[in-house]
Design a protein around this motif. Structure first.
Motif, PDB file in Angstrom:
ATOM      1  N   SER A 152     -90.562  19.228 -15.721  1.00  0.00           N
ATOM      2  CA  SER A 152     -91.780  18.428 -15.203  1.00  0.00           C
ATOM      3  C   SER A 152     -93.143  18.984 -15.628  1.00  0.00           C
ATOM      4  O   SER A 152     -93.314  19.736 -16.642  1.00  0.00           O
ATOM      5  CB  SER A 152     -91.711  18.351 -13.646  1.00  0.00           C
ATOM      6  N   LYS A 157     -97.298  17.728  -9.241  1.00  0.00           N
ATOM      7  CA  LYS A 157     -97.332  18.181  -7.806  1.00  0.00           C
ATOM      8  C   LYS A 157     -98.984  18.531  -7.621  1.00  0.00           C
ATOM      9  O   LYS A 157     -99.153  18.719  -6.336  1.00  0.00           O
ATOM     10  CB  LYS A 157     -96.474  19.271  -7.612  1.00  0.00           C
ATOM     11  N   SER A 167     -97.889  10.820 -12.701  1.00  0.00           N
ATOM     12  CA  SER A 167     -97.138   9.735 -11.807  1.00  0.00           C
ATOM     13  C   SER A 167     -95.844  10.080 -12.340  1.00  0.00           C
ATOM     14  O   SER A 167     -94.744  10.063 -11.345  1.00  0.00           O
ATOM     15  CB  SER A 167     -97.600   8.521 -11.888  1.00  0.00           C
ATOM     16  N   ALA A 170     -94.326  13.421 -11.330  1.00  0.00           N
ATOM     17  CA  ALA A 170     -94.000  13.551  -9.782  1.00  0.00           C
ATOM     18  C   ALA A 170     -92.792  12.546  -9.655  1.00  0.00           C
ATOM     19  O   ALA A 170     -91.846  13.192  -8.881  1.00  0.00           O
ATOM     20  CB  ALA A 170     -95.191  12.949  -9.073  1.00  0.00           C
ATOM     21  N   ALA A 171     -92.645  11.536 -10.357  1.00  0.00           N
ATOM     22  CA  ALA A 171     -91.282  10.840 -10.081  1.00  0.00           C
ATOM     23  C   ALA A 171     -90.036  11.695 -10.463  1.00  0.00           C
ATOM     24  O   ALA A 171     -88.790  11.747  -9.930  1.00  0.00           O
ATOM     25  CB  ALA A 171     -91.139   9.582 -10.894  1.00  0.00           C
ATOM     26  N   ILE A 173     -89.700  15.064 -10.123  1.00  0.00           N
ATOM     27  CA  ILE A 173     -89.300  16.000  -9.149  1.00  0.00           C
ATOM     28  C   ILE A 173     -89.065  15.246  -8.124  1.00  0.00           C
ATOM     29  O   ILE A 173     -87.800  16.052  -7.707  1.00  0.00           O
ATOM     30  CB  ILE A 173     -90.900  16.588  -8.832  1.00  0.00           C
ATOM     31  N   SER A 174     -89.219  13.940  -7.626  1.00  0.00           N
ATOM     32  CA  SER A 174     -88.736  13.341  -6.534  1.00  0.00           C
ATOM     33  C   SER A 174     -87.200  13.012  -6.758  1.00  0.00           C
ATOM     34  O   SER A 174     -86.530  13.028  -5.830  1.00  0.00           O
ATOM     35  CB  SER A 174     -89.512  12.019  -6.549  1.00  0.00           C
ATOM     36  N   LYS A 177     -85.179  16.125  -6.294  1.00  0.00           N
ATOM     37  CA  LYS A 177     -84.988  16.257  -4.948  1.00  0.00           C
ATOM     38  C   LYS A 177     -84.416  15.317  -4.295  1.00  0.00           C
ATOM     39  O   LYS A 177     -83.436  15.715  -3.277  1.00  0.00           O
ATOM     40  CB  LYS A 177     -86.519  16.466  -4.233  1.00  0.00           C
ATOM     41  N   ASN A 178     -84.369  13.943  -4.816  1.00  0.00           N
ATOM     42  CA  ASN A 178     -83.422  12.815  -3.857  1.00  0.00           C
ATOM     43  C   ASN A 178     -81.912  13.286  -4.389  1.00  0.00           C
ATOM     44  O   ASN A 178     -81.088  13.360  -3.156  1.00  0.00           O
ATOM     45  CB  ASN A 178     -84.084  11.701  -4.418  1.00  0.00           C
ATOM     46  N   SER A 194     -85.877  20.945 -10.606  1.00  0.00           N
ATOM     47  CA  SER A 194     -86.790  20.784 -11.686  1.00  0.00           C
ATOM     48  C   SER A 194     -87.966  22.144 -11.737  1.00  0.00           C
ATOM     49  O   SER A 194     -87.790  22.880 -10.867  1.00  0.00           O
ATOM     50  CB  SER A 194     -87.841  19.578 -11.231  1.00  0.00           C
ATOM     51  N   ASN A 255     -88.164  22.679  -6.786  1.00  0.00           N
ATOM     52  CA  ASN A 255     -89.218  22.617  -7.908  1.00  0.00           C
ATOM     53  C   ASN A 255     -89.829  23.862  -8.241  1.00  0.00           C
ATOM     54  O   ASN A 255     -90.644  24.473  -7.252  1.00  0.00           O
ATOM     55  CB  ASN A 255     -90.194  21.430  -7.626  1.00  0.00           C
TER      56      ASN A 255
END
Length: 266
Positions: A152, A157, A167, A170-171, A173-174, A177-178, A194, A255
């Motif tokens: 990323s 962040k 954006s 950030a997606a 990384i999300s 995490k998810n 990440s 991350n």
């Protein structure tokens, strides 16, 4: 004999797919994984750079490298590309979502940037990430082992970049995490992490252009980084190698920032 700063990690019998690995960070990651014993697949829209990367390797390494020309901003031929690597590698144990870019695309006046730019940056960074991740996950579940690592950016962040780029980063990384809480995968030794690099100097980066055109500005920026120097792509390659190993089996959903303290100074 290994150099004193090389990590002694063995990944024999593992296969890795690296997106956008023809130069810069991607080629450093590819080099680290090759040295560990991995077979690797790399795609890029720059097929000439892929051939150059493969050609400069020893013959033993060349036999472990499979390359394919593919543009991550396009929809066409995704399945053909994936089928090629799935056939050549037989299974994919490690996915490195490295392809990306677009941080300088568009206008500094955000409202003047067309939606095509937003969509193309989204496709190049995030869309290819989730498509590849969902594809390889099926293999990893069967193998009961896997590593998904997404490159990323600190702009994913922090503020500081252009919104279409931030954006998508950030997606990424999300997403990692998810998925790190997806028990069906994580209970089978599959981890999702990440890495967020800061300013990374490579021969073809914007920083290299700045160094040639405005060395005073380049030196001033480098000095502003708390450690006083740019990130080295090889350091990212070594971090990826560690995350691919069993030494990192408990690192999941993390991350990791590698930026010399740059983002701390915001």
């Amino acid at each position: 004999m290994k150099k004193k700063d090389e990590i002694n990690i063995i990944l024999n019998n593992k296969n890795a797919l690296i997106s956008g690995g023809s130069s810069g960070i991607g080629s450093s990651i590819a080099q680290s994984l090759l040295k560990s014993g991995c077979k690797i697949g790399i795609f890029s829209r720059d097929i000439d750079n892929l051939y150059k990367f493969k050609k400069k390797q020893t013959k033993d390494f060349q036999n472990k490298i499979f390359i394919y020309e593919y543009d991550a901003t396009k929809e066409e031929n995704f399945q053909e590309m994936y089928n090629y690597f799935n056939t050549k590698l037989s299974k994919i144990d490690i996915l490195i979502n490295n392809v990306g870019g677009g941080g300088t695309w568009g206008s500094k006046d955000f409202e003047k940037t067309d939606f095509f730019t937003w969509e193309e940056v989204f496709n190049k960074n995030f869309k290819i990430t989730y498509k590849l991740t969902m594809k390889v996950l099926k293999d990893m579940l069967k193998s009961k082992w896997g590593r998904v690592i997404t490159i990323s950016s600190i702009y994913g962040k922090e503020f500081g970049g252009r919104p279409w780029f931030n954006s998508t980063k950030a997606a990424q990384i999300s997403l990692m995490k998810n998925l790190s809480h997806y028990d069906k995968a994580t209970k089978k030794n599959i981890t999702f992490n990440s890495i967020s690099p800061g300013a990374t100097f490579t021969d073809k980066s914007g920083w290299a252009k700045m160094k040639n055109k405005n060395s005073k500005k380049f030196k001033a920026f480098e000095k502003s980084i708390p450690v006083g120097k740019f990130v080295n792509a090889d350091d990212i390659g070594k971090l990826v190698l560690f995350l691919c190993s069993d030494f990192s089996k408990s690192i999941n959903g993390t991350n990791i920032t590698i930026d010399g303290g740059e983002s701390y100074s915001y």
